[in-house]
Design a protein around this motif. Structure first.
Motif, PDB file in Angstrom:
ATOM      1  N   PHE A 150      10.594  28.550  21.356  1.00  0.00           N
ATOM      2  CA  PHE A 150      10.675  29.379  22.560  1.00  0.00           C
ATOM      3  C   PHE A 150      10.635  30.870  22.231  1.00  0.00           C
ATOM      4  CE2 PHE A 150      12.313  25.324  23.884  1.00  0.00           C
ATOM      5  CZ  PHE A 150      11.782  25.174  25.143  1.00  0.00           C
ATOM      6  N   LYS A 152       9.181  34.609  20.982  1.00  0.00           N
ATOM      7  CA  LYS A 152       8.102  35.424  21.573  1.00  0.00           C
ATOM      8  C   LYS A 152       6.730  34.978  21.086  1.00  0.00           C
ATOM      9  CE  LYS A 152       9.922  39.832  22.774  1.00  0.00           C
ATOM     10  NZ  LYS A 152      10.611  40.851  22.001  1.00  0.00           N
ATOM     11  N   ASN A 157       4.606  30.025  23.995  1.00  0.00           N
ATOM     12  CA  ASN A 157       3.834  31.187  24.428  1.00  0.00           C
ATOM     13  C   ASN A 157       2.395  31.097  23.948  1.00  0.00           C
ATOM     14  OD1 ASN A 157       5.636  32.519  26.012  1.00  0.00           O
ATOM     15  ND2 ASN A 157       6.396  33.873  24.386  1.00  0.00           N
ATOM     16  N   THR A 167       2.795  35.109  29.311  1.00  0.00           N
ATOM     17  CA  THR A 167       3.836  34.701  28.381  1.00  0.00           C
ATOM     18  C   THR A 167       5.075  35.541  28.635  1.00  0.00           C
ATOM     19  OG1 THR A 167       3.201  36.327  26.732  1.00  0.00           O
ATOM     20  CG2 THR A 167       2.118  34.180  26.625  1.00  0.00           C
ATOM     21  N   THR A 168       6.206  35.070  28.135  1.00  0.00           N
ATOM     22  CA  THR A 168       7.444  35.810  28.336  1.00  0.00           C
ATOM     23  C   THR A 168       8.394  35.542  27.176  1.00  0.00           C
ATOM     24  OG1 THR A 168       9.389  36.002  29.738  1.00  0.00           O
ATOM     25  CG2 THR A 168       8.236  33.925  29.830  1.00  0.00           C
ATOM     26  N   TRP A 170      11.213  33.935  26.360  1.00  0.00           N
ATOM     27  CA  TRP A 170      12.058  32.914  26.999  1.00  0.00           C
ATOM     28  C   TRP A 170      13.529  33.092  26.654  1.00  0.00           C
ATOM     29  CZ3 TRP A 170       9.539  30.296  30.561  1.00  0.00           C
ATOM     30  CH2 TRP A 170       8.143  30.174  30.439  1.00  0.00           C
ATOM     31  N   LEU A 171      13.790  33.428  25.394  1.00  0.00           N
ATOM     32  CA  LEU A 171      15.188  33.511  24.962  1.00  0.00           C
ATOM     33  C   LEU A 171      15.769  34.896  25.188  1.00  0.00           C
ATOM     34  CD1 LEU A 171      14.988  31.385  21.720  1.00  0.00           C
ATOM     35  CD2 LEU A 171      15.610  30.699  24.031  1.00  0.00           C
ATOM     36  N   ASP A 173      15.488  36.454  28.164  1.00  0.00           N
ATOM     37  CA  ASP A 173      15.727  36.603  29.592  1.00  0.00           C
ATOM     38  C   ASP A 173      16.874  35.680  30.016  1.00  0.00           C
ATOM     39  OD1 ASP A 173      15.720  36.608  32.311  1.00  0.00           O
ATOM     40  OD2 ASP A 173      13.536  36.410  32.522  1.00  0.00           O
ATOM     41  N   THR A 176      15.938  32.467  31.837  1.00  0.00           N
ATOM     42  CA  THR A 176      15.260  31.328  31.213  1.00  0.00           C
ATOM     43  C   THR A 176      15.985  30.802  29.981  1.00  0.00           C
ATOM     44  OG1 THR A 176      13.884  32.927  30.037  1.00  0.00           O
ATOM     45  CG2 THR A 176      12.933  31.915  32.007  1.00  0.00           C
ATOM     46  N   ALA A 177      16.780  31.645  29.314  1.00  0.00           N
ATOM     47  CA  ALA A 177      17.406  31.225  28.054  1.00  0.00           C
ATOM     48  C   ALA A 177      18.249  29.945  28.199  1.00  0.00           C
ATOM     49  CB  ALA A 177      18.237  32.363  27.472  1.00  0.00           C
ATOM     50  N   TRP A 179      17.852  27.465  29.968  1.00  0.00           N
ATOM     51  CA  TRP A 179      17.029  26.266  30.130  1.00  0.00           C
ATOM     52  C   TRP A 179      16.546  25.719  28.803  1.00  0.00           C
ATOM     53  CZ3 TRP A 179      17.275  23.792  34.557  1.00  0.00           C
ATOM     54  CH2 TRP A 179      17.784  24.493  35.635  1.00  0.00           C
ATOM     55  N   SER A 180      16.413  26.575  27.803  1.00  0.00           N
ATOM     56  CA  SER A 180      16.004  26.057  26.504  1.00  0.00           C
ATOM     57  C   SER A 180      17.119  25.185  25.924  1.00  0.00           C
ATOM     58  CB  SER A 180      15.662  27.207  25.559  1.00  0.00           C
ATOM     59  OG  SER A 180      16.819  27.922  25.232  1.00  0.00           O
TER      60      SER A 180
END
Lengths: 322, 305
Positions: A150, A152, A157, A167-168, A170-171, A173, A176-177, A179-180
């Motif tokens: 997850f 960058k 991504n 792309t973002t 994930w970790l 934000d 969203t973090a 959810w991982s």
């Protein structure tokens, strides 16, 4: 019964000392019993009962293992908890984690148990492959891999970019973090899956055949036969997974680098407790947190147990009803 | 026993009738079967993707790991990552970390399983005053979060000067584990009492009944318990993290955490290589003993974590 008869067979008591020898036998029996459970009893006293009691006492102190300061602070730790912003963020993160990951995990477990309750070629291999993540999922190795998945420039991504999607980080934000971490927990649905599978195998196929003859569709058969007959196992899995959900540590620790970042969104309760107890060495506060956790788990378990009679069906009920 | 499906992946006991009645058996291509296999394989690939990516990346040269991030197959496969990773950090190689993990897992497993077996026999077969109470207490400890015990335990072990030793990790295992005690009890309950009684008539005491009659019969349960204990111990992170601060004592879990610290990482390939190696014993045990595993899970609902 059997062991009583064994004692009688071995040593027929003489008439005079019957009472005395009965007492001796009882004493011997108790002694043997305690000798066998001695390992557990030792572990229970030394590593469960005494620590928990000590925890309860510590919760009312400001003990710090470094300075060895110890003074009684009453309910201060609990009062601090109520006004501790990070504590509440940890509670929120943990509730989100538990209430999303546990139902999802059980749903996946049940769905795939039904998929694998088949006699097609290769089903054994499939089952092994789907179970594999569960035996490694709690390890640091997998958590590290997960963090990079997850990341960058990770493969997620990479794939999004390949399809021209945005792309973002994930970790990075807080939206969203978490959810991982949830996804990692759901990924480990193997154990409940195997338990459900064992349950599905015990449902007599006549039930389904009879229902099919009566014109029940697949959905109806699922809702009226499969689900009710599996409720004892759903109950069992729910209790186990809920306790697991409240105490997850490794994945949150590794994915957030031990901090609970971003913005404490991955600060699961166990992680915050670790920080308080073993980073800041506020043992009293950590003990209070541990007790609060114990009470919450106790209440949730009791609630599930109390609710069981409304939704858990045991085979004996079904037989009585027929 | 399981025929063409490959004995090595024989996960399940013998087949029982299918859940859905199979009425039609068409001779032409069964599209439902094709769809079934396609979907199961596709979803299985997604499930296993993280592990495949880890293994694939471990064979990629450093510049390839993130530049061809979505590809699973290295363009220029190399073993360099394994060599560099094995060198470890701070002058301590992964050989040390593996040795530490092995000591912890093997000794811990032997302790837990033998203590659990002895206690399980006591609970399952012997009648003594207070048995019911202790049994209920034992079951209650099943749902006890480790967090409640860890703080006071840490204080005691630190006062005893046992930080940075294996004692705090191994000593609690002398008491067995409620999970395993319960599971082994379930097995013992399935053994006919007549065997015990016959042995007693032949002059066996409780100790030799346990050792000569029960232990041989519950060996599958002991193997199952040993496998799970090995998994739990091998993957254990919290206890080594708390008790071991000296890198020379690190287990694989703690070492991997330090090794993969995002602040200091330069060689990602080496991390994936060591992560892969860390999982090799786990998968090895899985492949060798999977039949015991499934049995354990479906009888006692173990490994619910």
């Amino acid at each position: 019964m059997a062991s009583v008869s064994r004692d009688i067979a071995l040593r027929a008591p003489s008439r005079s000392g019957a009472a005395a020898s009965a007492r001796r036998r009882a004493l011997r029996r108790n002694l043997t019993g305690y000798l066998f459970i001695a390992p557990w009893l030792f572990g229970f006293l030394a590593f469960t009962l005494i620590p928990i009691t000590a925890s309860a006492a510590l919760a009312f102190t400001n003990f710090n293992v470094l300075s060895s300061n110890l003074s009684f602070v009453g309910a201060n730790n609990f009062a601090t908890m109520l006004s501790d912003q990070r504590f509440w963020r940890a509670v929120r993160a943990t509730l989100l984690f538990a209430f999303v990951s546990v139902p999802l995990k059980l749903a996946f477990a049940l769905a795939l148990a039904m998929v694998f309750n088949s006699f097609r070629r290769g089903v054994y291999a499939y089952r092994a492959a789907y179970y594999a993540p569960s035996i490694v999922g709690a390890s640091v190795a997998v958590a590290v891999v997960w963090r990079e998945m997850f990341g960058k420039q990770g493969p997620l991504n990479g794939m999004l970019a390949a399809f021209g999607l945005p792309t973002t980080a994930w970790l990075g934000d807080p939206a969203t973090a978490p959810w991982s971490v949830i996804l990692l927990a759901v990924w480990e649905f193997g154990s409940p899956m195997l338990i459900f599978l064992a349950g599905l195998r015990q449902i007599p196929s006549e039930f389904y055949e009879a229902a099919a003859i009566d014109g029940a569709g697949a959905l109806r058969r699922f809702l009226a036969i499969t689900i009710p007959l599996l409720t004892p196992l759903i109950f069992f899995n729910l209790v186990l997974q809920m306790i697991f959900g409240f105490t997850v540590f490794t994945s949150a620790f590794i994915i957030s680098g031990g901090t609970g970042a971003p913005l404490d969104s991955v600060l699961l309760y166990s992680l915050y407790l670790y920080q308080k107890g073993f980073k800041d060495f506020q043992m009293g506060y950590a003990a209070a947190m541990a007790w609060a956790l114990l009470l919450v788990i106790g209440c949730c378990t009791a609630l599930i147990f109390r609710s069981a009679r409304f939704w858990v069906h045991y085979e004996t009920d079904a037989e009585a009803a027929r | 026993m399981t025929g063409s499906d490959g004995a090595s992946l024989a996960l399940a006991p013998k087949p029982t009738p299918p859940m859905w009645p199979l009425t039609r058996r068409p001779r032409r291509v069964d599209w439902r079967t094709v769809i079934y296999h396609t979907l199961v394989i596709a979803f299985g690939f997604v499930m296993l993707y993280p592990l495949l990516w880890m293994i694939g990346s471990s064979f990629k040269p450093p510049d390839e790991v993130f530049s061809t991030v979505t590809s699973l197959i290295p363009r220029h496969p190399t073993l360099e990552n394994y060599v560099q990773g094995w060198a470890g950090f701070g002058g301590i190689s992964f050989a040390t970390f593996f040795r530490n993990s092995l000591i912890y897992s093997v000794v811990g497993t032997i302790l837990v399983v033998s203590a659990s077996a002895v206690s399980a026999y006591g609970f399952a077969r012997l009648r003594f005053a207070g048995r019911q109470v202790f049994f209920v207490l034992m079951l209650l400890t099943l749902m006890l979060p480790i967090q409640v015990q860890v703080v006071p335990e840490y204080i005691v072990f630190s006062k005893l000067g046992l930080l940075n030793t294996f004692w705090p990790l191994l000593l609690p295992r002398v008491g067995g584990q409620a999970f395993f005690i319960f599971m082994i009890m379930q097995f013992i309950r399935g053994i006919p009492r007549e065997l015990d009684d016959a042995a007693a008539i032949d002059g066996c005491g409780e100790v030799s009944i346990f050792w000569r009659i029960i232990v041989p019969l519950i060996s599958p349960a002991l193997v199952t318990a040993a496998i799970f204990s090995f998994y739990f111990t091998w993957g254990d992170f919290l206890s080594p993290l708390i008790y071991l601060n000296d890198p020379r004592l690190y287990t694989i879990s703690v070492a991997l955490r330090t090794f993969s610290d995002p602040a200091g990482v330069t060689n990602w390939g080496a991390i994936f290589a060591m992560a892969t190696l860390a999982l090799v014993p786990v998968f090895g045990v899985f492949i060798l003993f999977q039949r015991y595993l499934v049995h354990g899970i479906s009888t006692a609902g173990l490994a619910g974590r």
